[in-house]
Design an enzyme around this catalytic site. Sequence first.
Site, PDB file in Angstrom:
ATOM      1  N   ASP A 113       0.809  -1.221   0.000  1.00  0.00           N
ATOM      2  CA  ASP A 113       0.000   0.000   0.000  1.00  0.00           C
ATOM      3  C   ASP A 113       0.843   1.272   0.000  1.00  0.00           C
ATOM      4  OD1 ASP A 113      -2.580  -0.535  -0.412  1.00  0.00           O
ATOM      5  OD2 ASP A 113      -3.223  -0.471   1.670  1.00  0.00           O
TER       6      ASP A 113
ATOM      7  N   ASP B 105     -11.855  38.850 -31.608  1.00  0.00           N
ATOM      8  CA  ASP B 105     -11.279  37.538 -31.924  1.00  0.00           C
ATOM      9  C   ASP B 105     -12.013  36.404 -31.213  1.00  0.00           C
ATOM     10  OD1 ASP B 105      -9.136  35.952 -33.198  1.00  0.00           O
ATOM     11  OD2 ASP B 105      -8.781  35.389 -31.115  1.00  0.00           O
TER      12      ASP B 105
ATOM     13  N   GLY C  14      -9.510  30.980 -34.795  1.00  0.00           N
ATOM     14  CA  GLY C  14     -10.634  31.417 -35.624  1.00  0.00           C
ATOM     15  C   GLY C  14     -10.333  31.444 -37.113  1.00  0.00           C
ATOM     16  N   LEU C  15      -9.204  32.054 -37.506  1.00  0.00           N
ATOM     17  CA  LEU C  15      -8.906  32.188 -38.929  1.00  0.00           C
ATOM     18  C   LEU C  15      -8.707  30.814 -39.565  1.00  0.00           C
ATOM     19  CD1 LEU C  15      -8.265  33.996 -41.333  1.00  0.00           C
ATOM     20  CD2 LEU C  15      -5.878  33.962 -40.621  1.00  0.00           C
TER      21      LEU C  15
HETATM   22  S1  SF4 Z   1      -7.547  -2.484  -2.311  1.00  0.00           S
HETATM   23 FE1  SF4 Z   1      -7.155  -1.117  -0.601  1.00  0.00          FE
HETATM   24  S2  SF4 Z   1      -5.875  -2.291   0.796  1.00  0.00           S
HETATM   25 FE2  SF4 Z   1      -5.827  -3.340  -1.159  1.00  0.00          FE
HETATM   26  S3  SF4 Z   1      -4.032  -2.505  -2.195  1.00  0.00           S
HETATM   27 FE3  SF4 Z   1      -5.764  -1.261  -2.853  1.00  0.00          FE
HETATM   28  S4  SF4 Z   1      -5.784   0.418  -1.428  1.00  0.00           S
HETATM   29 FE4  SF4 Z   1      -4.505  -1.125  -0.512  1.00  0.00          FE
END
Ligand code: SF4
Length: 546
Positions: free
Chosen positions: A36, A292, A427-428
Site C-alpha cells: 500500500d 477575436d 478562428g482564422l
Molecule cells: S484495495 Fe485497498 S488495501 Fe488493497 S491494495 Fe488497494 S488500497 Fe490497498
Amino acid sequence: MELTLWTYEGPPHVGAMRIAASMEGLHYVLHAPQGDTYADLLFTMIERRDRRPPVTYTTFQARDLGGDTAELVTRSIQQAVDRFRPEALLVGESCTAELIQDQPGALAGGMGLGLPVVNLELPAYSKKENWGAAETLYQLCRTLLRERMPAPGSSKPAPDRWKSEGRRPRVNLLGPSLLGFRCRDDIKEIRGLLGEHGIDVNLVAPLGARPSDLLRLPVADANVCLYPEVAGPLCSWLERNFGTPVLRTVPIGVGATRRFLRELSALLGLEPPESNEADLRSRLPWYSRSVDSTYLTGKRVFIFADATHAIAAARIAADELGFTVVGLGTYSRELAREVRAAASDLGLEALITDDYLAVEKAMGDAAPELVLGTQMERHSAKRLGIPCAVISSPLHVQDVPARYAPQMGWEGANVIFDSWVHPLMMGLEEHLIGMFRHDFEFVEGHRSHLADGAPSRPGGMAEAAQAVAVASSPPPPLPSSSLQPSSLPLAEGALIWSVDGEAALRKIPFFVRGKVKTNTETFARDNALGEITEEVLYDAKAHYSK
Ligand code: SF4
C-alpha cells in the site's frame, strides 16, 4: 462487484493521507498490507514533494495473518510516535485491514501516548477519497477543539466584531490540500485578493497548517469554504458549534470572484468592492468581449469534474465565454444536489456517475467541440478526437506546474481563458479549413498552433500527400468510416447514407459534423426514412434550426 478499470477517486484512506501530507506536525499510522506504500508516489511524484508523506504503514504480509496483527499495530504506533514526535496522530485502516478488524484507532487510544489521537473510521467499501479527506479534517478539528467548544446556548460571535476590537477582519481559508487542483496557487491568489480588501487570513488549512494552528480556527470572523469536497463538513460543524458564518461561494471565474467579494464584504460589514473591479483586474472580460473571441460564441462544451470545478466551469462557459454547455456532470456524489441545480439552470440533466465509460458515452452522444474535465476525460476526448482542457482532479503531473497557475480570483480567470481556448482551433484557421478543404497541410481537424496537430485523423499527412499527387483531379472519396467519428457509432438498425448525403455531410465543418450526423440520423429515424440523402440532411438542418 463492479468491473472497474479507472477510478476518479482513490479509497478514503488516500483522502486521509492527503490531509496528513498537507499538514506539518501530524502523523498517520495506517494499518495496511504490504504494497500500500504505492500511495507515497502520489505525493513524491505527482505533487513532486521533496519528502515522504508522514505515514507509517504496518505493511502486514500473508504470514502475519496467522499471528497477532494487533501487536504489529501497537508496535508501529509506538515506533512512529517515538521517531517522528508529532503534535497529533491519525490512526486508521486501509481496505484490507478493515476486513481483519484490529481496531487500530481504539488500540492507539488505550496506549497512553500523551498526544491527541484521532481514530479514523473510513468505510473503504462505500466511501471514496474526497469523503475520506473531509472526514479526516473534520474529525481532527473536532478532537483538537473538543475542550474549547462554547457552552450550549452561548451567543454567537458577530462577524463584524473586528470593528469594536480595533483590528482588521480575519477569515480562515479552508479546504486546500495536496492533490487538489491548483490549491497551492489558489491560496496565494485569494490571500492577495483579501489583503487588497483589508481582510486578513487567520489560518489556511489543511495545507501548511500544524495541529496546534487548528486551535485558532474559532477566532476567525468567518470561514471561507474554498473546496467544499474537503472542507464542507468542517465548515458546517464550526458554524453549528462556534457560530462562525461560512462563505460558500467559490471564487473561480470573474462573476464568482465578484460575488465572493460582495458577499464577504456584506458578511463582515465592509464597504462593497468597486463595481468595475473585475474589468480592471482580470483580462478575461475584455479578452472574451474582443472580436477575436466572436467565433467562440455557441461552441458546444461538455463538462465533467469534481462538483466545485464543474459548477464553476459551467458558469464561466455559459456566462463569461458564451459557450453552449451541452453536458454537465460530476463524480462527487456528496455534492450531486448542487451539480443537479447548476445543470437544471442550463436546461440540462446532470450526469452523476463514477463510471468513466458512462461519461465517455455521454460525451460522444453530446458531440461537443470542447471537453472540460479530469485526466479521464482527457483520455476519452483524445480517443474521440475532441479538444480538451483539464479543470479538476484527478490530475497528472503536468497539472502541478512549476509556474504560477491559479484557477481562483482575477489571475485564475486569466489562466482559465488561456487554457480553455488553447486547445481549440484558432478562428482564422477554422474559417480557412471550412472554405478550402483540400490543403495538403491544413487538413481537417488540424490545429497548427499545437505541436500535436489535429485531434486524431486517420491518414493525416499521408492522405494529404496523396491528394497532392492527384493534383488537379478531385480528391478521392473519403472512406465512409471517416464520416462516422468513432464517438458516434451507428445505432442499431443502421441507416444508409447515400453518396450525395455523404458528400453533403463532408461539407459540414469537422468540429460540428458529429452533431449534424447524430441530428440527421435522429431526424431520419423519427420520420421513418431508411436512407439519408442530401435533401434529408438539409431537411434535418432546417428542422433543428427552427
Ligand atoms: S484495495 Fe485497498 S488495501 Fe488493497 S491494495 Fe488497494 S488500497 Fe490497498
